[in-house]
Design a protein around this motif. Sequence first.
Motif: not given
Length: 426
Positions: A177-187, A265-283
């Motif tokens: 939630v914080t990752g995508w909200a931050a990408q859209l409207w800020g942290w 950072d390099e070599p991935f250079s993912l956006g903040q929302g995508v980085v937040g989605s990585v935490f789906l591994v918490y499932l």
Amino acid sequence: MPPAHTGAPTIPGASTPSSPAPEPHSPGRPGYRRMSLALFAAGLATFALLYSTQALLPAISGDFGVTAGQASWTVSAATGALALFVLPLSALSERFGRTRMMTCAMALAVGVGLLVPFAPNLEWLVALRALQGAAIAGIPASAMAYLAEEVRPKALVGAIGLFVAGNSIGGMSGRIVTGWAAQLWGWRAGLLTVGLMALACAAAFLVLLPRARFFRPASLEPRAVGRTVAGHLRDPLLLRLYGIGALFMTVFGAVYTVIGYRLVDEPFSLGQGVVGSVFLVYLVGTVSSAAAGQLVARVGRRGALYLAVTTTALGLLLSLADSLAAVLAGLVLITAGFFAGHAVASAAVSRTATTGRAQASALYQSAYYLGSSAGGTLGALAYHASGWAATVGIALVAVVGVASITLYGSHAARTERRPTSLAAMR
């Protein structure tokens, strides 16, 4: 002895049957389901609030112009304050009740969570996060003690596993939630969204939690509390469990504080929302913690810890590859191993302590969150100095520590059984 009052009108000349003694909650009963859902909501809110800034650290660093190590204090301040306050608040729960302590702590933590997004600078943000961590300290140990008192012993690992599963869902959803909200409207919008989510969880907790039926108030006399704490600290098994919790959380704190920096950072250079989605591994952590009871039943407590250690170590090594698929697979293994190990160790603490359960759980939580603070800070400093490999190196040292403690415990158990077996043969 006069008959117990049942609440029904008394007929003159008739005997009044005494109320049946309450039974501990067990799976399949309505009270158990309500209790599980209530503490699941509490666990969700706890982790969502406690780690709400973790996925946002790169954005916070950029906004305030600070390093990864400085920004990491927004996480470490909260976990450090929790570690410091969990023991005194657990002592208060022994006197005033588990449910009252959890309710007050939840209200204060959510209230501060709604103020955090408006912090004007890093110093205020760190201060508010420390206050929030101190408030959250009233929840974990009280929840563990509540479960130990209200649930049948055979169902305890499963019940605690569900509470820990709520932690994992909270950690996942809060970061996404914080990752995508931050990408859209800020942290700041991301933090406000998490605060509102925690408010909804707190409301569900208040509605669902059954009243405590087996709680008995204890003295708040400092000497009595000190004797209880000292007794726990003299127990070799409890000390080993505290060490295991601290070291497992060192791994988790290091990995999840730094992973956002690595992925943007390099070599991935993912956006903040995508980085937040990585935490789906918490499932994965939700599944492994909820299944911890079955794992212990099959291979025993130490066997389950060995499996958790091996899984975590493999995940750390896999995450070293410069492949996004390998990093994600590594995070899956790290998360599964960590949550399984945490559920097994925390449940063992609740079963080992026969008196002062809140203090026993509080000492575990204190060690656990000190490990989180140490892991987050050391992991961020290592990454800033030498990159991801240095962070993984710190985490592997902690994993070796867990394995060493578990091996020592196995040796101690065999040594204790040997004199008993010899005496039985005579």
